[in-house]
Design an enzyme around this catalytic site. Structure first.
Site, PDB file in Angstrom:
ATOM      1  N   ARG A 111      58.145  54.599  10.390  1.00 46.93           N
ATOM      2  CA  ARG A 111      58.707  53.607   9.463  1.00 46.93           C
ATOM      3  C   ARG A 111      58.265  52.212   9.873  1.00 46.93           C
ATOM      4  O   ARG A 111      57.886  51.394   9.039  1.00 46.93           O
ATOM      5  CB  ARG A 111      60.237  53.732   9.489  1.00 46.93           C
ATOM      6  CG  ARG A 111      60.965  53.261   8.265  1.00 46.93           C
ATOM      7  CD  ARG A 111      62.419  53.742   8.309  1.00 46.93           C
ATOM      8  NE  ARG A 111      62.505  55.181   8.244  1.00 46.93           N
ATOM      9  CZ  ARG A 111      63.441  55.907   8.864  1.00 46.93           C
ATOM     10  NH1 ARG A 111      64.375  55.326   9.585  1.00 46.93           N
ATOM     11  NH2 ARG A 111      63.461  57.207   8.764  1.00 46.93           N
TER      12      ARG A 111
ATOM     13  N   ASP B 216      70.910  62.755  11.246  1.00 44.87           N
ATOM     14  CA  ASP B 216      71.181  61.421  10.678  1.00 44.87           C
ATOM     15  C   ASP B 216      71.542  61.486   9.206  1.00 44.87           C
ATOM     16  O   ASP B 216      70.762  61.988   8.409  1.00 44.87           O
ATOM     17  CB  ASP B 216      69.961  60.523  10.884  1.00 44.87           C
ATOM     18  CG  ASP B 216      69.757  60.224  12.356  1.00 44.87           C
ATOM     19  OD1 ASP B 216      68.717  60.595  12.900  1.00 44.87           O
ATOM     20  OD2 ASP B 216      70.686  59.668  12.976  1.00 44.87           O
TER      21      ASP B 216
ATOM     22  N   LYS C 192      64.309  50.132  20.278  1.00 44.82           N
ATOM     23  CA  LYS C 192      65.274  50.414  19.209  1.00 44.82           C
ATOM     24  C   LYS C 192      66.132  51.625  19.571  1.00 44.82           C
ATOM     25  O   LYS C 192      67.338  51.633  19.363  1.00 44.82           O
ATOM     26  CB  LYS C 192      64.519  50.657  17.884  1.00 44.82           C
ATOM     27  CG  LYS C 192      65.385  51.104  16.745  1.00 44.82           C
ATOM     28  CD  LYS C 192      65.344  52.633  16.626  1.00 44.82           C
ATOM     29  CE  LYS C 192      66.331  53.110  15.614  1.00 44.82           C
ATOM     30  NZ  LYS C 192      66.376  54.596  15.577  1.00 44.82           N
TER      31      LYS C 192
ATOM     32  N   ASP D 172      70.964  69.042   9.815  1.00 49.83           N
ATOM     33  CA  ASP D 172      70.220  67.799  10.031  1.00 49.83           C
ATOM     34  C   ASP D 172      71.195  66.895  10.780  1.00 49.83           C
ATOM     35  O   ASP D 172      72.399  67.156  10.838  1.00 49.83           O
ATOM     36  CB  ASP D 172      69.847  67.213   8.656  1.00 49.83           C
ATOM     37  CG  ASP D 172      69.503  65.757   8.730  1.00 49.83           C
ATOM     38  OD1 ASP D 172      68.596  65.414   9.523  1.00 49.83           O
ATOM     39  OD2 ASP D 172      70.148  64.948   8.046  1.00 49.83           O
TER      40      ASP D 172
ATOM     41  N   GLY E 149      61.168  59.241  10.380  1.00 54.43           N
ATOM     42  CA  GLY E 149      60.695  58.841  11.705  1.00 54.43           C
ATOM     43  C   GLY E 149      60.689  57.329  11.844  1.00 54.43           C
ATOM     44  O   GLY E 149      59.980  56.648  11.098  1.00 54.43           O
TER      45      GLY E 149
ATOM     46  N   THR F 243      66.141  67.898  13.453  1.00 59.61           N
ATOM     47  CA  THR F 243      66.120  66.469  13.148  1.00 59.61           C
ATOM     48  C   THR F 243      64.749  65.851  13.402  1.00 59.61           C
ATOM     49  O   THR F 243      64.008  66.289  14.295  1.00 59.61           O
ATOM     50  CB  THR F 243      67.159  65.705  14.003  1.00 59.61           C
ATOM     51  OG1 THR F 243      67.028  64.291  13.768  1.00 59.61           O
ATOM     52  CG2 THR F 243      66.985  65.973  15.495  1.00 59.61           C
TER      53      THR F 243
ATOM     54  N   HIS G 268      59.789  50.782  19.134  1.00 57.22           N
ATOM     55  CA  HIS G 268      60.660  51.912  18.775  1.00 57.22           C
ATOM     56  C   HIS G 268      61.481  52.389  19.976  1.00 57.22           C
ATOM     57  O   HIS G 268      62.654  52.753  19.837  1.00 57.22           O
ATOM     58  CB  HIS G 268      59.836  53.066  18.203  1.00 57.22           C
ATOM     59  CG  HIS G 268      60.695  54.164  17.670  1.00 57.22           C
ATOM     60  ND1 HIS G 268      60.714  55.431  18.189  1.00 57.22           N
ATOM     61  CD2 HIS G 268      61.624  54.156  16.688  1.00 57.22           C
ATOM     62  CE1 HIS G 268      61.608  56.159  17.558  1.00 57.22           C
ATOM     63  NE2 HIS G 268      62.167  55.407  16.631  1.00 57.22           N
TER      64      HIS G 268
ATOM     65  N   ASP H  99      70.618  65.355   4.014  1.00 56.19           N
ATOM     66  CA  ASP H  99      71.116  64.161   3.288  1.00 56.19           C
ATOM     67  C   ASP H  99      70.028  63.443   2.519  1.00 56.19           C
ATOM     68  O   ASP H  99      70.316  62.549   1.735  1.00 56.19           O
ATOM     69  CB  ASP H  99      71.746  63.178   4.281  1.00 56.19           C
ATOM     70  CG  ASP H  99      70.675  62.566   5.194  1.00 56.19           C
ATOM     71  OD1 ASP H  99      70.630  61.327   5.291  1.00 56.19           O
ATOM     72  OD2 ASP H  99      69.891  63.335   5.780  1.00 56.19           O
TER      73      ASP H  99
HETATM   74  C1  XBP Z   1      66.324  60.747  10.112  1.00 57.99           C
HETATM   75  C2  XBP Z   1      65.117  59.983  10.338  1.00 57.99           C
HETATM   76  C3  XBP Z   1      65.026  59.196  11.604  1.00 57.99           C
HETATM   77  C4  XBP Z   1      66.101  58.106  11.613  1.00 57.99           C
HETATM   78  C5  XBP Z   1      65.747  57.064  12.648  1.00 57.99           C
HETATM   79  O1  XBP Z   1      66.148  61.923  10.865  1.00 57.99           O
HETATM   80  O2  XBP Z   1      64.184  60.041   9.539  1.00 57.99           O
HETATM   81  O3  XBP Z   1      63.752  58.610  11.621  1.00 57.99           O
HETATM   82  O4  XBP Z   1      66.108  57.453  10.344  1.00 57.99           O
HETATM   83  O5  XBP Z   1      65.685  57.725  13.920  1.00 57.99           O
HETATM   84  P1  XBP Z   1      66.952  63.262  10.400  1.00 57.99           P
HETATM   85  P2  XBP Z   1      64.393  57.520  14.823  1.00 57.99           P
HETATM   86  O6  XBP Z   1      67.525  62.977   9.032  1.00 57.99           O
HETATM   87  O7  XBP Z   1      65.889  64.338  10.377  1.00 57.99           O
HETATM   88  O8  XBP Z   1      68.002  63.469  11.450  1.00 57.99           O
HETATM   89  O9  XBP Z   1      64.166  56.036  14.912  1.00 57.99           O
HETATM   90  O10 XBP Z   1      64.739  58.170  16.140  1.00 57.99           O
HETATM   91  O11 XBP Z   1      63.269  58.233  14.090  1.00 57.99           O
END
Ligand code: XBP
Length: 264
Positions: free
Chosen positions: A54, A10, A83, A8, A50, A120, A80, A181
């Site tokens: 969110r 993030d 962002k 993963d 996402g 991801t 978004h 995570d």
């Molecule tokens: C983590 C998420 C993402 C990030 C924000 O993705 O859920 O939405 O929080 O990034 P992962 P974006 O853990 O699967 O890597 O704003 O691009 O969604």
């Protein structure tokens, strides 16, 4: 037993959720919204995978300002996109580093001839910006498959992104381990039949990680051992290919043998 690792991004490869949070708040102000996602609030909002989803979930009260759902969604997409641009800038300026032990684990996996992949719910560009700033230029060749929200629209906890990686790798899930995570990430990989090691952080340490192969506070290093939250590390002080393989063998012994396909 172990043939592939799926990472993963993030919160797993790097502590990027704080950077996402700062990017969200920056563009909320730019767009004239009085929203402020504090760390405590963001921890709850991460239950929605996402960033676009969110924003839409949090901003449902804003909906009535728009004459149609389509116009509201167009606003959310524009917000978004802004962002994501701010996030990329913060990543580059802020020198966000990989979490402890991640580079060592990637190098060990490559030396052991394992296949690497990324799964991801975030944008591919976000993963590329992070790794361009933390790995040598040839890193793109290190990962056989990279699946993101650009290639798999359905976000975690859906197993879709992990199933897409498995299909492209052509490796049976029993030979694969995912690193995650969040609870959504654990549910996504588990639903795809993949054993999962969880590394927690400030935004997810209170998540329910039932079903993980192992839960630790980081991948760890010899001089920076991990703290075990749940599971048996057999005396190991940090996550290694050997330990991951041992966990996978243990899981295989607990699971019923794969159904033998009746020969045609
Ligand atoms: C983590 C998420 C993402 C990030 C924000 O993705 O859920 O939405 O929080 O990034 P992962 P974006 O853990 O699967 O890597 O704003 O691009 O969604």
């Amino acid at each position: 037993m172990l043939k592939a690792l799926i990472f993963d991004v993030d919160g797993t490869l790097a502590d990027t959720e704080e950077v996402h949070r700062l990017a969200f708040n920056h563009v909320f102000a730019e767009f004239g919204l009085d929203w402020n996602w504090t760390p405590e609030l963001y921890e709850t909002l991460l239950a929605t995978s996402g960033g676009r989803e969110r924003i839409a979930a949090y901003g449902h009260d804003l909906r009535q300002r728009f004459s149609s759902e389509r116009e509201f969604q167009q606003f959310v997409v524009a917000l978004h996109r802004a962002k994501t641009r701010k996030y990329a800038a913060l990543l580059t300026e802020g020198e966000v580093r990989l979490r402890p032990g991640i580079r060592r684990l990637i190098d060990s996996a490559r030396s052991a001839g394992l296949v690497l992949a990324i799964a991801t719910s975030s944008a591919r560009s976000n993963a590329e910006t992070l790794l361009d700033n933390n790995l040598p230029p040839g890193w793109r060749d290190w990962f056989s498959v990279v699946e993101s929200c650009d290639s798999v629209a359905v976000k975690k906890p859906s197993p879709a992104v992990y199933e897409a990686v498995l299909r492209k790798l052509g490796i049976a899930e029993r030979h694969v381990v995912a690193l995650e995570d969040t609870r959504n990430g654990l549910l996504s990989a588990t639903a795809a039949g993949i054993g999962t090691v969880v590394t927690t952080h400030r935004f997810t340490r209170d998540n329910d990680f039932t079903g993980a192969l192992l839960v630790v506070d980081s991948v760890g290093e010899a001089d920076q051992p991990f703290t075990v939250v749940a599971g048996d590390v057999h005396g190991h002080r940090y996550l290694s290919i050997e330990l991951i393989d041992q966990l996978l063998v243990e899981q295989a012994m607990l699971l019923p043998p794969p159904l033998v396909r009746a020969s045609a």
